[in-house]
Write a protein that holds these residues in place. Structure first.
Motif, short mmCIF file in Angstrom:
data_model
loop_
_atom_site.label_atom_id
_atom_site.label_comp_id
_atom_site.label_asym_id
_atom_site.label_seq_id
_atom_site.Cartn_x
_atom_site.Cartn_y
_atom_site.Cartn_z
N ARG A 93 40.94 40.14 46.51
CA ARG A 93 39.79 40.73 45.83
C ARG A 93 38.51 39.96 46.14
NH1 ARG A 93 39.24 43.90 41.24
NH2 ARG A 93 37.04 44.18 40.77
N LEU A 94 38.60 38.63 46.08
CA LEU A 94 37.43 37.81 46.37
C LEU A 94 36.96 38.02 47.81
CD1 LEU A 94 35.53 35.56 45.30
CD2 LEU A 94 37.17 33.90 46.23
N ALA A 95 37.91 38.13 48.73
CA ALA A 95 37.56 38.32 50.14
C ALA A 95 36.82 39.63 50.36
CB ALA A 95 38.82 38.28 51.00
N HIS A 96 37.11 40.63 49.56
CA HIS A 96 36.42 41.92 49.68
C HIS A 96 35.11 41.94 48.89
CE1 HIS A 96 40.30 43.05 51.34
NE2 HIS A 96 39.72 44.12 51.85
N ASP A 97 35.11 41.32 47.71
CA ASP A 97 33.90 41.31 46.90
C ASP A 97 32.78 40.52 47.58
OD1 ASP A 97 35.12 42.82 44.96
OD2 ASP A 97 35.35 41.19 43.51
N LEU A 98 33.15 39.43 48.27
CA LEU A 98 32.17 38.57 48.95
C LEU A 98 32.43 38.57 50.45
CD1 LEU A 98 31.98 35.55 46.47
CD2 LEU A 98 30.61 37.63 46.48
#
Length: 266
Positions: A93-98
């Motif tokens: 999720r973090l890799a996609h959000d940022l």
């Protein structure tokens, strides 16, 4: 949200799994330290001794809290992210959000299907038992270790005692119960952000992992055109404890690609 930092260099955010704390990730630290320079940021999720639940009520909230904590600590600095189990779900999720900041993504026995009933899992398997290693051990400790061990050994028991059990003992069980009620994401990261994730990716799985399995990650692989997909035999959900040398080799190869990515972006 508490973050423990070690070292200097390119930031790598380390996110642990459900019901434990950052100590379960520490066996990976010597790999990063020896293959650096890397600035390791160990996140403590909202049931650990250093991060209370607060207003968090779901995995969506956890993901938002992780994103905000990383932004506060790193600003717009590029970073890589490593997630184990539930932390793998958070790392995705973090890799996609940022996405624009993320130099690489690694999941270590990462969770790729939030709904338990949707997971494709191998049967619980113990390849080698070692009753002597458990002789005289506290029954609670022995039970916790045996619940995950694929190859039982004195070394494996010692790793469990050092890196897994302390986080389990310190976990806020009421907070975990709150999060279990809203555990899956509303939408998986790959569906919410369908453009392929093109930074270097490592998907490391245990062949005998009966908790998250290995097949669900394979079904998402087309979304990650730079992914290495590694499935280790004689390894369960604590794959990095069961197969430390093979895990170190896979992680080191990924770190090499992340370093190249960082140099090309600078």
């Amino acid at each position: 949200m508490h973050i423990e930092e070690r070292g200097a260099g390119i930031p790598v955010v380390m996110i642990h799994g459900f019901g434990v704390d950052h100590r379960i990730m520490l066996p990976l630290d010597p790999v990063l330290a020896a293959h650096g320079p890397w600035r390791r940021l160990y996140v403590s999720l909202p049931w650990t001794a250093r991060t209370p639940l607060g207003s968090v009520r779901s995995s969506e909230d956890v993901a938002g809290a992780v994103r905000d904590a990383v932004r506060e600590r790193l600003g717009d600095e590029p970073f890589a992210v490593v997630g184990s189990s539930y932390g793998g779900m958070m790392a995705r999720r973090l890799a996609h959000d940022l996405r624009d900041q993320v130099l690489g993504l690694a999941t270590v026995a990462g969770l790729w299907a939030g709904e338990v009933d949707a997971r494709v899992l191998p049967p619980r398997t113990v390849l080698r038992e070692d009753p002597a290693a458990l002789t005289g051990v506290d029954p609670v400790v022995a039970s916790g270790y045996r619940a995950m061990a694929v190859v039982e050994s004195a070394a494996g028991l010692d790793a469990y005692r050092r890196f897994v059990q302390p986080g389990e003992d310190d976990a806020d069980q009421d907070a975990l119960d709150v999060l279990r009620a809203r555990y899956p994401f509303d939408v998986e990261p790959e569906d919410a952000s369908p453009e392929p994730f093109t930074a270097p990716t490592l998907v490391l799985c245990g062949r005998q992992d009966h908790v998250v399995g290995y097949a669900d990650a394979w079904r998402r692989l087309d979304h990650y055109p730079r992914a290495s997909y590694v499935v280790l035999d004689a390894a369960g959900h604590n794959v990095h404890l069961d197969q430390p040398r093979a895990t170190a080799a896979a992680l080191a190869a990924w770190l090499d690609e992340v370093a190249v990515e960082a140099a090309e972006r600078s």
